[in-house]
Design an enzyme around this catalytic site. Structure first.
Site, PDB file in Angstrom:
ATOM      1  N   HIS B  56     -73.228  40.849  28.266  1.00  0.00           N
ATOM      2  CA  HIS B  56     -72.109  40.610  29.178  1.00  0.00           C
ATOM      3  C   HIS B  56     -72.089  39.159  29.666  1.00  0.00           C
ATOM      4  O   HIS B  56     -71.484  38.866  30.691  1.00  0.00           O
ATOM      5  CB  HIS B  56     -72.195  41.549  30.384  1.00  0.00           C
ATOM      6  CG  HIS B  56     -72.373  42.984  30.015  1.00  0.00           C
ATOM      7  ND1 HIS B  56     -71.454  43.658  29.237  1.00  0.00           N
ATOM      8  CD2 HIS B  56     -73.362  43.864  30.275  1.00  0.00           C
ATOM      9  CE1 HIS B  56     -71.877  44.903  29.056  1.00  0.00           C
ATOM     10  NE2 HIS B  56     -73.035  45.044  29.670  1.00  0.00           N
ATOM     11  N   ASP B 109     -79.332  51.531  35.370  1.00  0.00           N
ATOM     12  CA  ASP B 109     -79.516  50.409  36.300  1.00  0.00           C
ATOM     13  C   ASP B 109     -79.849  50.907  37.695  1.00  0.00           C
ATOM     14  O   ASP B 109     -80.766  50.394  38.351  1.00  0.00           O
ATOM     15  CB  ASP B 109     -78.236  49.553  36.351  1.00  0.00           C
ATOM     16  CG  ASP B 109     -78.007  48.752  35.080  1.00  0.00           C
ATOM     17  OD1 ASP B 109     -78.982  48.181  34.555  1.00  0.00           O
ATOM     18  OD2 ASP B 109     -76.864  48.699  34.602  1.00  0.00           O
ATOM     19  N   HIS B 218     -69.217  48.557  27.934  1.00  0.00           N
ATOM     20  CA  HIS B 218     -70.080  48.899  26.802  1.00  0.00           C
ATOM     21  C   HIS B 218     -69.284  49.666  25.756  1.00  0.00           C
ATOM     22  O   HIS B 218     -69.848  50.354  24.907  1.00  0.00           O
ATOM     23  CB  HIS B 218     -71.254  49.769  27.252  1.00  0.00           C
ATOM     24  CG  HIS B 218     -71.956  49.249  28.448  1.00  0.00           C
ATOM     25  ND1 HIS B 218     -71.589  49.589  29.736  1.00  0.00           N
ATOM     26  CD2 HIS B 218     -72.982  48.377  28.559  1.00  0.00           C
ATOM     27  CE1 HIS B 218     -72.384  48.948  30.593  1.00  0.00           C
ATOM     28  NE2 HIS B 218     -73.220  48.212  29.916  1.00  0.00           N
TER      29      HIS B 218
END
Lengths: 332, 332
Positions: B56, B109, B218
């Site tokens: 990213h 995450d 994603h």
């Protein structure tokens, strides 16, 4: 063709409109397709004007602002602007100390900027011109006699812009621009072609496992097509001719620019940079300054170019000088 | 698959190495895959740490520097970093005033940052966490419970970073970060898929004339697939749900961010920006600040996202505060 556009014929005008709307603190648009520094020409400062076909953004409008260009002239996609808007830009950039035209070496650009310079001269605006021809890939090409002007243009614009900002006269700014052009070389690679909106199909074809070394920023043929290779191998194929052409010796100081062609992930540019830097250091070359990103693109082409600029103390100081543009900004 | 890489498994480590080499004035790399602000933690300042899967870029390492992050933790491609490097980053960012974790809302995450916060707590480092979930496209998704965190993350990092820089304590910086997250919404579109290097093939398939509205960064499924449309029509499909979800009223002030997914020409982002801005203005919304470029990408995906942040005087001042990072820089 899938693109975030409306009318293929209106891409440039709509994009310039959007660009100017997004950066009201930096730029304004004149009547014609000319992007000028907000606030107008700076009295007593040499003005800098560049331009060329669109599709290479952020070049050139992204470099209009304090410390770089006073005006940019975006042509149609991959097509030189005509003399009229170049004259308008020259007028807008003129603060009474003359104007430097920074022109990439493509036949159409050279011709149209030349005509514009004559027209400006008739209006008593003194114009000097530097032709940028940093691409070592090929002599002569589609659209070009001699070498093409590519990513090195950004460095000419940055450093000459700083010279103008510190108060150099037109001859002085021209001399700096010429010194940058004399010391900068580039070479690029394409992994994929780009599609010009009004053409509607890719500008060339590459096989599934094929890449083109020495590609031009309009998809002009390069040196040769080879099978896909590793990033390090490709980087060597780009860097070695650059270093050789520059005649770089151990102990010299350089700026290393790894430029993305528009469709390349940032991570890949970092990988190319990593190897190019190491290889330069192995040869005893000192990488003093670095720039990694999309600066002179070819729409959504996947690929990259490697540019090396020979630095001395003066060029380094001018490169470091404050700049405030959409695409390069520091110190302000 | 044609990519400027060497070993598909080494993309992240080589890219981070290259990134750090290119920006020695801004960042340094710790033992682990952690990118930290050069010079170490600032005594008495709240530290800011973010991280997440790579791919990213420039998020997150490109936002390490004065006025934004103190450390970033790049995971493997599209894969959350493990707790260990997050703890190392937290340690590096701690100047004695505690550390804010800025976490995009993906299950991996959230979990790994949570564990890292516990481990840091055991070392007597106070950690607060803000979960960014600005994507209005879908509730729950691959990898996510609730809404996904996307381009709004950059604004949380910028504005919370400025709050830390002006001396707010941990509770204060957290409150600012939460206020930004509460006032920011995004939605994206994919024109093409990207290819994760170690997967070797595109992460999804789109037909020749098909695009996906509401795509995740994603490649997670969005709201729906539609036939290719004009930039203005697509922009409406992204902007309208954002405006509606925010409950924006006439007279409000906003920041408008048009973010490229990595493979989109700058001209197309300008065209999207142009229409989004006009549409907001038609609704009486005042666009006070703008950001157009590649900030939260999805490798070489073609597409864009539109983000709107509700501004007030304090958030605007914090956004305007000086910042010096690889990808955002002004005032320094």
């Amino acid at each position: 063709m899938k693109k975030l556009i409306n009318d293929p014929e209106a891409v440039t005008t709509e994009a310039v409109e959007g660009f100017v709307l997004a950066h009201p603190d930096l730029v304004t648009q004149l009547d014609q397709l000319v992007v000028a520094r907000v606030g107008g020409a700076v009295r007593g400062k040499v003005g800098l004007v560049s331009g060329g076909g669109s599709g290479h953004e952020p070049l050139h409008a992204g470099f209009v602002g304090v410390g770089m260009l006073d005006a940019a002239v975006p042509g149609a996609m991959f097509t030189s602007p005509t003399p009229d808007p170049i004259v308008a830009a020259t007028r807008a950039a003129d603060g009474g100390a003359g104007v430097l035209h920074i022109v990439k070496n493509y036949t159409g650009d050279v011709l149209n900027f030349e005509t514009a310079a004559e027209l400006a001269d008739a209006e008593d605006i003194e114009v000097a011109t530097v032709i940028v021809n940093d691409d070592v890939a090929v002599e002569d090409s589609l659209y070009t006699a001699g070498r093409r002007g590519v990513a090195g243009t950004v460095l000419v614009e940055k450093i000459a812009g700083a010279a103008a900002e510190r108060g150099d006269d037109l001859a002085g700014v021209l001399a700096i621009a010429q010194r940058v052009n004399a010391g900068v070389r580039s070479m690029g690679v394409a992994l994929s072609a780009c599609t010009v909106p009004h053409a509607g199909k890719p500008s060339f074809e590459l096989a599934e496992n094929e890449i083109e070394i020495g590609i031009g920023i309009h998809g002009e043929p390069g040196r040769r097509r080879i099978p896909m290779a590793s990033a390090d191998e490709i980087t060597d194929l780009l860097l070695d001719p650059v270093v050789e052409d520059l005649g770089l010796a151990s102990g010299e100081h350089v700026l290393l620019l790894v430029n993305g062609m528009g469709g390349t992930p940032a991570s890949e540019l970092s990988i190319v940079y990593r190897h190019a830097r190491r290889r330069l250091e192995e040869q005893g070359v000192v990488v003093d300054r670095s720039l990694v990103g999309n600066y002179v693109t070819s729409l959504e082409m996947q690929g990259a170019s490697v540019t090396v600029l020979r630095l001395d103390d003066e060029l380094t100081a001018l490169y470091d000088a404050p700049v405030s543009t959409a695409a390069l900004r520091w110190g302000l």
